[in-house]
Enzyme design. Structure first.
Site, PDB file in Angstrom:
ATOM      1  N   LEU A  21      -5.487  30.091  13.183  1.00  0.00           N
ATOM      2  CA  LEU A  21      -5.895  31.394  13.757  1.00  0.00           C
ATOM      3  C   LEU A  21      -4.713  32.029  14.477  1.00  0.00           C
ATOM      4  CD1 LEU A  21      -9.251  30.199  15.392  1.00  0.00           C
ATOM      5  CD2 LEU A  21      -9.076  31.676  13.384  1.00  0.00           C
ATOM      6  N   HIS A  22      -4.425  33.267  14.159  1.00  0.00           N
ATOM      7  CA  HIS A  22      -3.336  33.925  14.893  1.00  0.00           C
ATOM      8  C   HIS A  22      -3.467  35.445  14.983  1.00  0.00           C
ATOM      9  CE1 HIS A  22      -1.923  34.474  10.747  1.00  0.00           C
ATOM     10  NE2 HIS A  22      -1.216  35.484  11.202  1.00  0.00           N
ATOM     11  N   ARG A  23      -4.564  36.018  14.420  1.00  0.00           N
ATOM     12  CA  ARG A  23      -4.685  37.486  14.488  1.00  0.00           C
ATOM     13  C   ARG A  23      -4.876  37.909  15.938  1.00  0.00           C
ATOM     14  NH1 ARG A  23      -2.368  38.980  10.449  1.00  0.00           N
ATOM     15  NH2 ARG A  23      -2.925  37.658   8.703  1.00  0.00           N
TER      16      ARG A  23
END
Ligand code: UD1
Ligand code: UDP
Length: 361
Positions: free
Chosen positions: A205-207
């Site tokens: 996850l990195h948005r």
């Protein structure tokens, strides 16, 4: 000899660019220059990909590092303009949708340097995403548009691009996957953590929309903590996310094995042998589709709809409080879907090279 500049800067760029660089090099027809902006700079976000993909050291390293969107984009533009002015390329090739992509393209177009955009035409239709702005603008100013899927062509035509500018060539990220698949290996990591193939969940996850806001990130952690009561989780954490988890002091259960980002070969091993995947990554939606591994994409939209219609990807929305239920329903049904999209066959870079050879330079 015609000169081509290839610009990379962030993790997904390296994986997409390697096969193109290699295929162009093989022809012996071009003077290639590899420019790395340095948008990503940690060893495990950058150098390790050059090593594992066997890509040569960049000819030029701009070392711009992190910054706000404006600062980072501007710094790349100022630095790359000097390179274009010193040694003007006959063609610039850019990839994907990161700040390095638009910065290089915008600089080149003002100098009337022709631009080829690889992975053109993807649209989430969500302009709150920085990547959507980068995609839209890069496509507008690019001369040659190489697409990964048929719907991308429709998006580009609707935005006024000409049919003869668009070439459906397939997916260079999958080229790397096909070439290196035999080397994907996560056995040591699994053994160390007492994890068994096909029994763990892989998370990435990195948005900004998922990780930048503390309330949202707490929902993410609560949801993953709950899921980890039923199944072990492995989560190689992106530096943006790592920073936020630390800053907001967010707690994760012991059932979640967290680690720094992994190199390509180990990470791809983790994908290939996962029970399923939870992600907001663009590349992972595509790679999991190729593997046929169920992938829960925690976003409200995707610019890669082909992974939903043909592949094993499922859009579950960005409400993490509902993720656990979505997963329970799914695993009960045991649905697995595997259909590799057309031209995701390891030959996209060859097609691109042949078009550049015969039609562009
Ligand atoms: C960028 C791309 C995103 C892509 C992602 C791939 C933009 C606008 N975003 O997001 O589309 O999906 O890369 O991973 O281009 N950091 C480090 N070390 C690094 C790199 C970053 O610590 O090597 C930290 C810094 O605190 C930085 C933050 O991560 O401020 C975000 O980095 P940045 O490159 O701005 O955006 P990403 O979230 O990585
Ligand atoms: N990746 C990797 N190690 C990791 C996470 C990702 O090697 O720990 C690879 C993987 O192939 C993925 C690619 O990097 O598809 C792109 O990563 P990311 O999710 O950062 O970018 P996006 O595709 O969302 O732009």
């Amino acid at each position: 000899m015609k000169k081509i500049d290839i610009v990379v800067g962030a993790r997904p760029n390296y994986i997409k660019a390697f096969p193109v660089y290699e295929a162009l090099m093989k022809t012996g027809n071009y003077n290639l220059r590899l420019i790395n902006t340095g948008q990503h700079y940690d060893n495990n976000m950058s150098k390790i990909f050059f090593q594992q993909l066997g890509m040569k050291k960049p000819d030029v390293d701009l070392s711009v590092g992190s910054g706000s969107h404006a600062a980072q984009t501007a710094k790349i533009m100022i630095n790359i303009e000097k390179e274009f002015l010193t040694k003007r390329p006959d063609l610039l090739i850019v990839f994907g949708d990161v700040n390095s992509t638009i910065a290089a393209a915008l600089t080149a177009t003002k100098l009337n340097i022709p631009i080829a955009h690889i992975e053109a035409g993807l649209r989430s239709f969500d302009r709150t995403m920085p990547e959507e702005i980068n995609r839209l603008l890069t496509d507008q100013i690019s001369n040659f548009l190489f697409t990964t899927s048929p719907e991308a062509e429709n998006n580009l035509l609707a935005e006024g691009k000409k049919k003869q500018q668009i070439h459906f060539v397939g997916n260079t990220m999958i080229d790397s996957l096909v070439k290196f698949e035999k080397l994907f290996n996560c056995s040591q990591l699994l053994k160390k953590r007492n994890l068994t193939k096909n029994e763990y969940i892989l998370v990435t996850l990195h948005r900004p929309s998922n990780v930048d806001n503390p309330t949202k990130l707490k929902d993410v952690a609560n949801s993953l903590n709950k899921i980890s009561e039923r199944s072990k989780i492995i989560w190689p954490i992106h530096p943006r996310t790592w920073q936020k988890l630390t800053q907001y002091k967010i707690y994760l259960n012991e059932g979640i094995y967290i680690t720094k980002p992994k190199g390509y070969l180990e990470f791809m091993g983790l994908q290939k042998h996962a029970k399923f995947i939870i992600t907001d990554s663009g590349g992972v939606q595509e790679e999991s589709t190729y593997f046929g591994i169920p992938c829960f994409t925690v976003r409200d939209n995707t610019e890669r709809p082909i992974t939903l219609s043909k592949g094993s990807n499922m859009l579950v929305g960005s409400d993490f409080t509902k993720l656990s239920n979505a997963i329970s329903e799914f695993t009960n049904k045991e649905k697995r879907n595997k259909l590799v999209p057309k031209k995701w066959d390891g030959k996209a870079a060859e097609r691109i090279t042949s078009i550049i050879n015969n039609k562009i330079l």
